[in-house]
Design an enzyme around this catalytic site. Structure first.
Site, PDB file in Angstrom:
ATOM      1  CE  LYS A   1     116.223 -35.268  37.340  1.00 37.91           C
ATOM      2  NZ  LYS A   1     115.615 -34.233  38.178  1.00 37.91           N
TER       3      LYS A   1
ATOM      4  CE1 TYR B   1     117.883 -30.189  35.532  1.00 37.03           C
ATOM      5  CE2 TYR B   1     119.913 -31.264  36.190  1.00 37.03           C
ATOM      6  CZ  TYR B   1     118.551 -31.317  35.925  1.00 37.03           C
ATOM      7  OH  TYR B   1     117.872 -32.503  36.046  1.00 37.03           O
TER       8      TYR B   1
ATOM      9  CG  ASN C   1     112.599 -34.997  40.089  1.00 36.44           C
ATOM     10  OD1 ASN C   1     113.734 -35.311  39.767  1.00 36.44           O
ATOM     11  ND2 ASN C   1     112.006 -33.900  39.655  1.00 36.44           N
TER      12      ASN C   1
ATOM     13  CG  HIS D   1     115.570 -33.784  32.641  1.00 34.53           C
ATOM     14  ND1 HIS D   1     115.134 -32.538  33.026  1.00 34.53           N
ATOM     15  CD2 HIS D   1     115.842 -33.693  31.310  1.00 34.53           C
ATOM     16  CE1 HIS D   1     115.180 -31.721  31.977  1.00 34.53           C
ATOM     17  NE2 HIS D   1     115.597 -32.390  30.932  1.00 34.53           N
TER      18      HIS D   1
ATOM     19  CD  GLU E   1     116.788 -30.698  28.094  1.00 35.09           C
ATOM     20  OE1 GLU E   1     116.572 -29.887  29.012  1.00 35.09           O
ATOM     21  OE2 GLU E   1     116.095 -31.748  27.937  1.00 35.09           O
TER      22      GLU E   1
END
Ligand code: CMP
Length: 143
Positions: free
Chosen positions: A9, A49, A112, A115, A126
Site C-alpha cells: 500500500k 474494497y 498496515n 494487502h 483480485e
C-alpha cells in the site's frame, strides 16, 4: 499452481519497504509472476474494497489507497494464499505477531502496509481485477 494478489500500500511504498516485503516472499520460496507500480484510480480502489463499502472506514481507506503509488503483485506457489496471510500477519499491526510484516513494520490498522487476498476465490477475483492476463508471466525457477 495457486496464486495470490499482494499489494504494498502507499504507506509501504512511501516508507521504502518495497524491497523488504518482496524479500520476505522470495526467501520463503514463492515465485513472483506479476509486478507493477501503480497510481490507482478511485474506481479500481472502490471495486477492490467493495466488500467494505458499508464500513465506516471505507471512504478513508479508498482516499488513502489512491493518495500515492502502490505496488501490485501476484505471487505463486503451493498454499500461497494462506501462507501469505501468515507472512503478512493480523490486520491490526498493534496485535500482529512479531516476525510478520505488519507485526515488525506496521504502525496502525489504517496504515498496515500491505494487502493479501483472504481466500483462493478472492485471489482469483483480485488478480483478474488488477492484472491483464498478458501482464502475468508463467515461469518456474530452474537455476
Ligand atoms: P486489508 O487487508 O487491505 O483489507 C481491508 C482493509 O481495511 C484493511 O487491510 C485495513 O487497511 C482497513 N481497515 C480495516 N479495519 C479498519 C479500521 N477499523 N479503520 C481503518 N481501516 C481499517
Amino acid at each position: 499452481m495457486e496464486r495470490t494478489f499482494i499489494a504494498i500500500k502507499p504507506d509501504g511504498v512511501q516508507r521504502k519497504l518495497v524491497a523488504e516485503v518482496i524479500r520476505r516472499f522470495e526467501t520463503k520460496g514463492f515465485t513472483l509472476v506479476g509486478l507493477k507500480l501503480m497510481q490507482v484510480s478511485r474506481e479500481l480502489a472502490e471495486q477492490h474494497y467493495d466488500v467494505h463499502r458499508e464500513k465506516p472506514f471505507f471512504a478513508g481507506l479508498v482516499d488513502f489507497i489512491i493518495s500515492a503509488p502502490l505496488v501490485a503483485m501476484v505471487w505463486e506457489g503451493e498454499g500461497v494464499v494462506a501462507s501469505a496471510r501468515t507472512i503478512i500477519g493480523a490486520t491490526n499491526p498493534l496485535t500482529a505477531a512479531p516476525g510478520t510484516i505488519r507485526g515488525d513494520l506496521g504502525v496502525s490498522i489504517g496504515r498496515n502496509l500491505i494487502h493479501g487476498s483472504d481466500a483462493v476465490e478472492t485471489a482469483q477475483r483480485e488478480i483478474a481485477l488488477w492484472f491483464k492476463e498478458e501482464e502475468l508471466v508463467s515461469w518456474s525457477p530452474s537455476l
